[in-house]
Design a protein around this motif. Structure first.
Motif, PDB file in Angstrom:
ATOM      1  N   PRO A 138       0.820  -1.210   0.000  1.00 39.24           N
ATOM      2  CA  PRO A 138       0.000   0.000   0.000  1.00 39.24           C
ATOM      3  C   PRO A 138       0.855   1.262   0.000  1.00 39.24           C
ATOM      4  O   PRO A 138       2.014   1.260   0.434  1.00 39.24           O
ATOM      5  N   ALA A 139       0.255   2.356  -0.472  1.00 45.90           N
ATOM      6  CA  ALA A 139       0.921   3.654  -0.385  1.00 45.90           C
ATOM      7  C   ALA A 139       1.068   4.020   1.086  1.00 45.90           C
ATOM      8  O   ALA A 139       0.092   4.033   1.835  1.00 45.90           O
ATOM      9  N   THR A 140       2.328   4.309   1.500  1.00 46.76           N
ATOM     10  CA  THR A 140       2.615   4.482   2.924  1.00 46.76           C
ATOM     11  C   THR A 140       3.455   5.726   3.147  1.00 46.76           C
ATOM     12  O   THR A 140       4.357   6.039   2.354  1.00 46.76           O
ATOM     13  N   VAL A 141       3.160   6.429   4.256  1.00 47.51           N
ATOM     14  CA  VAL A 141       3.951   7.597   4.645  1.00 47.51           C
ATOM     15  C   VAL A 141       4.293   7.470   6.122  1.00 47.51           C
ATOM     16  O   VAL A 141       3.588   6.817   6.895  1.00 47.51           O
ATOM     17  N   VAL A 142       5.429   8.132   6.491  1.00 44.75           N
ATOM     18  CA  VAL A 142       5.803   8.258   7.897  1.00 44.75           C
ATOM     19  C   VAL A 142       5.699   9.733   8.255  1.00 44.75           C
ATOM     20  O   VAL A 142       6.247  10.594   7.544  1.00 44.75           O
ATOM     21  N   LEU A 143       4.991  10.010   9.339  1.00 44.40           N
ATOM     22  CA  LEU A 143       4.771  11.384   9.764  1.00 44.40           C
ATOM     23  C   LEU A 143       5.625  11.697  10.977  1.00 44.40           C
ATOM     24  O   LEU A 143       5.803  10.850  11.873  1.00 44.40           O
ATOM     25  N   THR A 144       6.129  12.904  11.016  1.00 48.99           N
ATOM     26  CA  THR A 144       6.853  13.374  12.198  1.00 48.99           C
ATOM     27  C   THR A 144       5.847  13.736  13.282  1.00 48.99           C
ATOM     28  O   THR A 144       4.624  13.738  13.055  1.00 48.99           O
ATOM     29  N   GLY A 145       6.391  14.078  14.450  1.00 41.42           N
ATOM     30  CA  GLY A 145       5.511  14.409  15.559  1.00 41.42           C
ATOM     31  C   GLY A 145       4.622  15.601  15.282  1.00 41.42           C
ATOM     32  O   GLY A 145       3.519  15.710  15.839  1.00 41.42           O
ATOM     33  N   ILE A 149       5.051  15.016   6.529  1.00 39.86           N
ATOM     34  CA  ILE A 149       5.452  13.778   5.849  1.00 39.86           C
ATOM     35  C   ILE A 149       6.972  13.697   5.870  1.00 39.86           C
ATOM     36  O   ILE A 149       7.664  14.561   5.312  1.00 39.86           O
ATOM     37  N   GLU A 150       7.523  12.666   6.516  1.00 37.73           N
ATOM     38  CA  GLU A 150       8.973  12.497   6.636  1.00 37.73           C
ATOM     39  C   GLU A 150       9.507  11.500   5.628  1.00 37.73           C
ATOM     40  O   GLU A 150      10.587  11.693   5.063  1.00 37.73           O
ATOM     41  N   MET A 151       8.774  10.441   5.367  1.00 40.14           N
ATOM     42  CA  MET A 151       9.205   9.420   4.438  1.00 40.14           C
ATOM     43  C   MET A 151       7.988   8.909   3.672  1.00 40.14           C
ATOM     44  O   MET A 151       6.868   8.915   4.191  1.00 40.14           O
TER      45      MET A 151
END
Length: 697
Positions: A138-145, A149-151
């Motif tokens: 799946p389309a995935t993102v990593v969020l900062t605090g 969008i970080e990654m």
């Protein structure tokens, strides 16, 4: 400052003595000229052990390392340099800033080992997380605090490229995630996503996961995604996946549609109709009406033309009904050949008018498989009483009205009345009692059939009765139609064949041989057990086949003439006589009837009454013509409903072979038949003369 101070001079204050960073200075010959206290502690040596000495002599392990390279560069061009250096003897990382001055350079050292190792660990974690992201479909993102969008993984990037091609803007690294999602989802779902992420990042009571399904419009189509968010362990980061569930949602929507609609016609089914009725009663404060349509004789159409044609006709019926109703009304199919029309905001008079309009729409034939098929419908109409809110009750009332319309004949409209509710309750009671073994309460009465010329007793007709414990003795009109609906008619008929053949055999042993006439329904033809059931009854009772007469109405034969002819031919070949009952009421094809293996024609009492009326007006011997036709074909005639001496004289004049009716003898229990026969014999054996004498007394 550390180092030698001439006598008579006061040493100036050390400007670096109070700072926490280690500071030292070297000259251009690479000799230490200054070391502060923090540097002494950090490097583990006293200043007097280092000042004036060659730096690489004090710390030979740094020779040829990045320290030498950077320091030479600073001394060469005078530019400030900042770098990190791992010092093996202490197994720690340091941050070093080197500044050039007129005599050499000054270096500031800070212990950053904890921070560096934490950064390295974070980088390693991010690298590992990145590898995991790339492995996720799946389309995935990593969020900062702070929600940026970080990654992202390749699937997210690919989706962004698709969005850009369709005119939308993608969401790059660094953008606030919720700002990006605001471009893709509606306000309601966006608010739900924002609330879910807040719960995830709430340090007071953080949730572990969050899931939300949301739609995304892609051109004219709607795609569905499942958002799943979770906190990364020991971090304020949040990982969010976006799984395409469009096919799954469409499958679920299709399943939900099929659960609420009829597969054949696409119309709402019973469950959906009940829901719509309930909503109409609630929205309209009870002002709604229901039309229950039951197609007339559709089983015959289905059996004769085939189910494929029948299905096409049902689709056309549904379409024609939908064309006739108002936009706010609803048409649905209950199943089989039954349809419902929900008329919203409608009273009884308006609903009845709609029913007659629908009835008239059936005047145009339906066309299927290249043939024209006439259809009609019996329609029950029920309007909701003021304040009514029970959908099932309205459906039950419309069903009861349709049942009454069906009972009154084909192509009828009947409006519900409270009396029909009682009739419906009675049908339910009958159905339950029949299922629970009411056959034990059945009795048979017998009406004698006599020869018209001699008055001799020929036989009896078996008439089924129900000795109901509360309602008393009931005739077949009160329960046989329900038995047919519930599938109990064939077992009842099977029991009747066994009971009557056994009784006829018993009378024969007592010296009264009588032919036993038993009524058979058309359902026995379609079940194709009639031949077997008759043979079993004759075998078990020992009655001769010639002593059994099977009576069938002409309408029942007309429903399935091919099956009827085949089975009746087998029975006739074994010696059983076949009689057509109620002749003159079915309006069937005479040629079709005469093609059957018929031994007896029973003339209905209504035809007898009509013939008497015609004879009174001098229009000729109609009854005699019917009898003459039957005799020409080798068929015996039986006149039913002989109730007056005039009737008896008329059937004699017409040449009827046999007669039965209240003038001659009423139906009686089996125990009374022998006594009645004995009285006739004692009076000379002529039952006709005996009946006339008894009447004049």
């Amino acid at each position: 400052m550390h180092g030698h101070v001439p006598s008579g001079h006061v040493a100036p204050a050390d400007p670096f003595s109070s700072i926490t960073d280690a500071v030292y200075r070297i000259d251009r010959r690479w000799r230490f000229t200054y070391v502060n206290a923090a540097a002494e502690r950090l490097l583990g040596r006293r200043a007097d052990e280092m000042i004036g000495r060659y730096a690489f002599e004090c710390f030979p392990e740094t020779l040829g390392t990045v320290i030498e390279d950077v320091y030479r560069a600073v001394l060469a061009d005078g530019r400030v340099r900042e770098f990190q250096y791992f010092y093996p003897p202490l197994d720690r990382w340091f941050e070093i800033r080197a500044f050039a001055d007129a005599g050499g350079l000054t270096a500031f050292l800070r212990d950053v080992d904890d921070q560096h190792r934490a950064d390295q660990q974070r980088v390693a974690e991010l690298r590992q997380l990145g590898a995991v992201l790339e492995a996720l479909p799946p389309a995935t993102v990593v969020l900062t605090g702070d929600g940026r969008i970080e990654m992202v993984n390749r699937a997210w990037t690919a989706n962004g490229e698709v969005l850009e091609r369709s005119g939308d803007r993608s969401a790059p690294v660094g953008e606030r995630y919720l700002d990006a999602m605001a471009r893709y989802v509606d306000a309601e779902h966006h608010a739900g996503i924002a609330a879910g992420l807040r719960r995830l990042t709430d340090t007071r009571n953080p949730a572990s996961t969050f899931t939300c399904d949301y739609p995304h419009q892609v051109g004219a189509d709607t795609a569905w995604f499942r958002l799943q968010a979770a906190r990364v362990d020991a971090s304020d980061r949040v990982i969010v996946t976006h799984t395409d569930i469009t096919e799954r949602v469409r499958d679920q929507q299709a399943l939900a549609w099929r659960a609420s609609h009829d597969d054949l016609t696409g119309l709402p089914n019973r469950a959906r109709l009940l829901q719509l009725i309930g909503e109409a009663l609630q929205d309209g404060a009870g002002r709604a009406a229901l039309l229950f349509l039951d197609l007339d004789g559709f089983k015959t159409v289905n059996d004769s033309l085939g189910h494929e044609v029948g299905d096409e006709l049902l689709r056309q019926v549904g379409g024609r009904l939908a064309e006739q109703v108002r936009p706010e009304d609803a048409v649905g199919r209950l199943g089989a050949d039954q349809f419902l029309v929900l008329a919203r905001d409608c009273d009884t008079a308006e609903a009845a008018a709609l029913a007659f309009r629908l009835q008239s729409s059936f005047s145009r034939p339906f066309h299927a498989a290249g043939i024209s098929v006439p259809l009609s419908a019996s329609i029950g109409v029920a309007a909701a009483a003021p304040g009514a809110d029970r959908a099932h009750q309205l459906l039950s009332d419309a069903d009861a009205a349709a049942f009454a319309a069906k009972g009154a004949g084909r192509d009828r409209v009947h409006v519900f009345s409270p009396g029909l509710r009682e009739a419906a309750r009675w049908r339910l009671e009958v159905a339950n009692r029949l299922r629970d073994g009411a056959v034990d309460e059945f009795v048979v009465h017998y009406q004698p059939v006599v020869r018209v010329d001699t008055g001799e007793i020929e036989g009896v007709e078996a008439l089924l009765r129900w000795q109901h414990p509360e309602r008393g003795l009931l005739t077949p009109d009160a329960f046989l139609s329900v038995a047919e609906e519930t599938g109990q008619l064939i077992p009842i008929t099977r029991w009747l064949l066994g009971e009557t053949t056994r009784q006829a055999a018993a009378w024969a042993e007592q010296g009264l041989p009588l032919r036993m006439s038993v009524n058979i329904s058309a359902r026995h033809f379609s079940a194709e057990t009639l031949v077997h059931d008759v043979r079993v009854a004759l075998h078990d009772s020992g009655l001769a086949p010639e002593s059994l007469v099977l009576e069938l109405t002409e309408t029942s034969v007309a429903e399935d003439p091919t099956r009827a002819e085949d089975q009746l031919a087998v029975l006739q070949s074994s010696g059983v006589t076949v009689a057509i009952d109620d002749f003159g009421t079915g309006w069937s094809s005479l040629a079709q009837l005469l093609a059957l293996p018929i031994g007896t024609l029973k003339i209905d009492r209504s035809l007898l009454t009509a013939a008497a009326r015609l004879a009174a007006h001098g229009t000729g011997p109609v009854l005699a013509a019917i009898v003459s036709l039957a005799r020409t074909l080798g068929i015996r005639s039986v006149a039913e409903g002989v109730e007056t001496p005039a009737h008896l004289q008329m059937v004699r004049d017409a040449g009827c072979d046999l007669a039965q009716g209240y003038l001659l003898a009423q139906p009686m229990p089996a125990s009374d038949v022998l006594r009645w026969a004995s009285r006739v014999r004692a009076a000379g054996g002529d039952s006709c003369a005996f009946a006339l004498r008894t009447r004049t007394r």
